[in-house]
Structures are given as C-alpha cells and as structure tokens.
Design an enzyme around this catalytic site. Structure first.
Site, mmCIF file in Angstrom:
data_model
loop_
_atom_site.group_PDB
_atom_site.id
_atom_site.type_symbol
_atom_site.label_atom_id
_atom_site.label_comp_id
_atom_site.label_asym_id
_atom_site.label_seq_id
_atom_site.Cartn_x
_atom_site.Cartn_y
_atom_site.Cartn_z
ATOM 1 N N GLU A 164 7.387 -9.491 1.399
ATOM 2 C CA GLU A 164 6.129 -10.134 1.867
ATOM 3 C C GLU A 164 5.831 -11.474 0.810
ATOM 4 O O GLU A 164 5.611 -12.638 1.623
ATOM 5 C CB GLU A 164 4.900 -9.374 1.685
ATOM 6 C CG GLU A 164 4.851 -8.351 2.544
ATOM 7 C CD GLU A 164 3.644 -7.316 2.408
ATOM 8 O OE1 GLU A 164 3.518 -6.483 3.317
ATOM 9 O OE2 GLU A 164 2.994 -7.324 1.446
ATOM 10 N N SER A 191 -0.598 -5.533 -2.974
ATOM 11 C CA SER A 191 0.310 -6.691 -2.130
ATOM 12 C C SER A 191 -0.650 -7.939 -1.969
ATOM 13 O O SER A 191 -0.013 -9.089 -2.208
ATOM 14 C CB SER A 191 0.858 -6.461 -0.796
ATOM 15 O OG SER A 191 1.729 -5.251 -0.827
ATOM 16 N N CYS A 231 7.185 2.722 -7.432
ATOM 17 C CA CYS A 231 6.410 2.230 -6.127
ATOM 18 C C CYS A 231 7.299 2.334 -5.117
ATOM 19 O O CYS A 231 8.450 1.800 -4.920
ATOM 20 C CB CYS A 231 5.880 0.640 -6.292
ATOM 21 S SG CYS A 231 5.269 -0.033 -4.975
ATOM 22 N N ALA A 258 -2.738 1.555 -0.790
ATOM 23 C CA ALA A 258 -1.538 0.863 -1.835
ATOM 24 C C ALA A 258 -0.745 -0.246 -0.870
ATOM 25 O O ALA A 258 -0.594 -1.062 -1.684
ATOM 26 C CB ALA A 258 -0.588 2.008 -1.864
ATOM 27 N N GLU A 262 -3.944 -3.471 -1.122
ATOM 28 C CA GLU A 262 -4.825 -3.918 -2.099
ATOM 29 C C GLU A 262 -3.703 -4.811 -3.339
ATOM 30 O O GLU A 262 -3.964 -5.790 -3.635
ATOM 31 C CB GLU A 262 -5.149 -2.495 -2.849
ATOM 32 C CG GLU A 262 -6.512 -2.466 -2.426
ATOM 33 C CD GLU A 262 -7.561 -3.598 -2.998
ATOM 34 O OE1 GLU A 262 -7.649 -4.464 -2.396
ATOM 35 O OE2 GLU A 262 -8.389 -2.982 -3.981
#
Ligand code: HEM
Length: 396
Positions: free
Chosen positions: A355, A240, A346, A235, A238
């Site tokens: 990010e 991000s 999430c 998680a 993938e």
C-alpha cells in the site's frame, strides 16, 4: 536523566507527541530496564529482537473488559498451538504473493482518492490527508479482502480509535467504558456480516473463516471467529493508515527527498522501509513471563513479569542506526523492528508495504504542488503513532 524521570516523560503528553528523547533516556540505563517490580522495558535493538523471538515469553496477558478481551482472544495474543492454528487459517489471505496481486486494486483506489483530493483542494482550501486519503484507502483495501463494505470508513475509523486505547501502556488502570462500548459495536457489526455471509457466501475472508467455524473440524470457536475478524479489520487499517500518514509527513518535511522519489518511483521500497523505521506506526508491543527465565546477556525475568517492547526505541538505537533521528532512505542499515519478529511477525507486512509503496509515489506524482497547510495534530497515543489530521494544500 534518572530512570524515573525518563519514564515519567514517556508517560506524559509531551512524551506521546515525541517519544524518541524519552526512549534515548531509558536506553542510557541499559537495553532492558526494570521500571518497577515485575515491569520491564526493552529499548535496545538486539534485546528487542531476542525478546520477540523468545519462545518462553507469552503474548497473552491483557487486563479484562470488552475491548481488551476482544483483542486478547485474537491471534495477536494467542500462544503455542492456538496461535499456530489461527494464524494458519488467516495467513493465506495475506501471503506476499496474494498481496502483490492486489497491486492493481491499490493503484486504482489510490488514483481515485488522489484525484478526489485534487478536486477538494481546487479552490486552495486545505484538505486532510488522513481523512481523505490514508484512512479511506487502507479501509477499502482491508475491506475488500475481508468483505467489509468500505463506505463506512468514517465510522470504522472512529470505533477503531476508541477500542485500541486499551493497548496504551502507562495509562491509569481500571475500566475503559468508552473502549468497551466501541468494541461491542464492532462485534455486533462483524456479527451481522457473519450472518449475511453464512446465508450468502462471497469470495472473502469472512466467508472463509465462517466455513472454518462451521466445518466438521470446527477449527475456530464462535468467539475466535468474531475476535479475529474484528482484530484483522482494525490491524488492517489502523497501522497502515498511520504508515501512509507518517510517510507523507516525512516527505512533506523533506521536499528534496520527495522530489527524488517523484523522479525515481523505483526507490519506493527504500523509502517505505525508512518510514517504518523513522516513525513506526506501532511503537510497542508487550510480552509476559509465565515462568522465571534467564535470558542470555539480559539477565533474569521473574515469573509474572510484564515486558514493554519499545519497537520505536529499537528503531532509533544509535548502535544500529547512526544518527537515528535523521530521515534517510539511503542509509545502509539493519531491518527495522516495525513489523515485529518471531512467531507474531506482522501478518499484514507485505500488504502494508505494498500500500505504501504504491500510494506514496502516486500521490507525489499526481499532486506535485502539495504542501503542508495549517497545523497538523498528532494523535495523543504512544502505541499507535500517527496523525489525527494532516492538512495540505494541493496546489491544483
Ligand atoms: C494490511 C495491514 C495489516 C494487517 C492486516 C496486519 C495484521 C497483523 C496481524 C494479524 C498480526 C498478529 C500476527 C500474530 O500474532 O501472529 C500483526 C502483528 C503485528 N503487526 Fe500488523 N498488520 C497490518 C499492518 C501493520 C503495520 C503497518 C505495522 C507497522 C509498521 C504493523 C505492525 C505489527 C507488529 C509490530 C505486529 C507484532 C505485534 C507483536 O509481536 O506483539 N502491522 N499484524
């Protein structure tokens, strides 16, 4: 377009390349439509929000197999008290304040990778933003939190892509041996790291969860320990990596908007929110009805029904987002559904946003002459929407 035709289109390779017309065709039949007996799809913004917040719907309910079983035993598919327990044990590492503390680390890794990209593209050869920037960056960051060495990023990317195929809807039912093999390899990999941390603890999430399992309260079973660490790893990069790739593609396609962000990096939050809406890295999730339920305004969902929650369709609902197919960071709109809602919202949203907020303006700044080069290839996936490769020339 008839409902069956819209569904057929969504399930086709062309639908996976560009699902938005099929979503619109489905939505024309209502915000929640019955696809087949016991199978529904939600495409309307308000309906999706209501379904994700509906406590009578369960998250569990993936078919068998090693890959599906691994994901089924993680927080993503846990319900009720089990879900609350696992989420509590993992949440600390991903708190918004904790994520903000990673800003310097993200900046340092993004700077190093951007400079490396400039070097790779020096002779005018195209370089791939997915392989050389989006994946290594996101794997380094989630790896530093969990305690997973980042030097394996190519292998981890490949294993994740093979495993997550079981989260694809509308695929032929039956065994998925490739995915199962990849899942077992990931289990063994994480299992080895668990053994190493038990012998020599580190200040990382693997060690923290090992302690939760080994402690007197045995707050995690051995299976939950492995399944959640594998899931957090997958998680954590993938979606991000796809968020970065989808964002970079949108900026490369809108040079005027890229120039504006380069000039005003303080606008990054706006841009990131619009990227997650415009081309969500996770296009869908699913729910299951353990009992027959009546939902206000949406009707009856029969016991045992599966619901496909099409987040990407909700993000393009024209009732909430006028001219939804236009990339417009300056729209004044409702929040996108890309990180979900309700109990399973999430856990990594703050980190993923950080990010992207750091990486997108940084790359534009360090590679001002970056342009698309050659043909970019989209992944042949509906659930995880992103690019297999995104070649650019760096102009350096
Ligand atoms: C740092 C990166 C990330 C990490 C560590 C992470 C982790 C997680 C975890 C642990 C869950 C399950 C939470 C629960 O069930 O209680 C989750 C759910 C979810 N994540 Fe992320 N995630 C990341 C990035 C992303 C990104 C970039 C997106 C898309 C923009 C995304 C979209 C979602 C969605 C939609 C759900 C809810 C699924 C559902 O309700 O069934 N995640 N994430």
């Amino acid at each position: 377009m008839q409902l069956g035709e819209a569904l057929h289109r969504l399930a086709s390779p062309a639908g996976r390349q560009d699902p938005y017309p099929a979503y619109a065709a489905l939505r024309a039949h209502g915000p929640v439509v019955q696809l087949w007996p016991g199978g529904y799809a939600a495409t309307g913004y308000d309906a999706i929000k209501a379904l994700l917040r509906e406590p009578r719907l369960a998250a569990r309910g993936l078919p068998g197999g090693a890959a599906a079983g691994l994901i089924a035993d993680s927080v993503l598919k846990a319900d009720g008290p089990d879900h609350a327990r696992i989420r509590r044990l993992t949440a600390n590492a991903f708190s918004p304040r904790g994520s903000e503390r990673l800003e310097e680390t993200v900046t340092a890794h993004a700077t190093a990778l951007a400079d490396r990209l400039a070097g790779l593209g020096r002779d005018g050869e195209p370089v791939d933003l997915m392989a050389e920037f989006a994946y290594p960056l996101t794997i380094r960051i989630i790896g530093s939190l969990l305690g997973v060495p980042a030097d394996e990023h190519r292998r981890l990317r490949e294993l994740a892509q093979r495993t997550t195929v079981v989260l694809e809807p509308l695929r032929p039912a039956g065994p998925a041996p490739e995915a199962d093999r990849a899942a077992r390899e990931l289990e063994a990999y994480i299992g080895e790291l668990i053994r190493l941390r038990r012998a020599a603890p580190e200040p990382d999430l693997i060690t923290a969860l090992v302690r939760a399992h080994d402690g007197d309260d045995a707050e995690l079973s051995a299976r939950e320990l492995v399944a959640n660490l594998v899931f957090l790893l997958l998680a954590g990069f993938e979606s991000s990596a796809n968020l970065l790739g989808n964002g970079l593609a949108a900026l490369l396609d809108h040079p005027d908007l890229a120039d504006r962000l380069r000039a005003e990096p303080g606008l990054a939050d706006r841009y990131v929110e619009e990227v997650t809406r415009f081309d969500a890295p996770l296009q869908l999730t699913s729910r299951w009805a353990p009992e027959t339920i009546e939902i206000d305004g949406l009707g009856t969902i029969a016991r045992g029904s599966q619901l496909l929650i099409l987040l990407g369709a909700g993000n393009h609902d024209p009732a909430r987002f006028p001219v939804p197919d236009r990339f417009d960071p300056f729209r004044d709109a409702a929040p996108a559904l890309s990180f979900g809602a309700g109990a399973h919202y999430c856990l990594g949203a703050a980190l993923a946003r950080l990010e992207a907020r750091v990486a997108l303006p940084l790359l534009l700044d360090r590679l001002p002459a970056m342009r698309r080069a050659g043909t970019a290839t989209r992944r042949d996936r509906l659930t995880f929407r992103g690019w297999d490769n995104l070649p650019v020339t760096t102009g350096s």
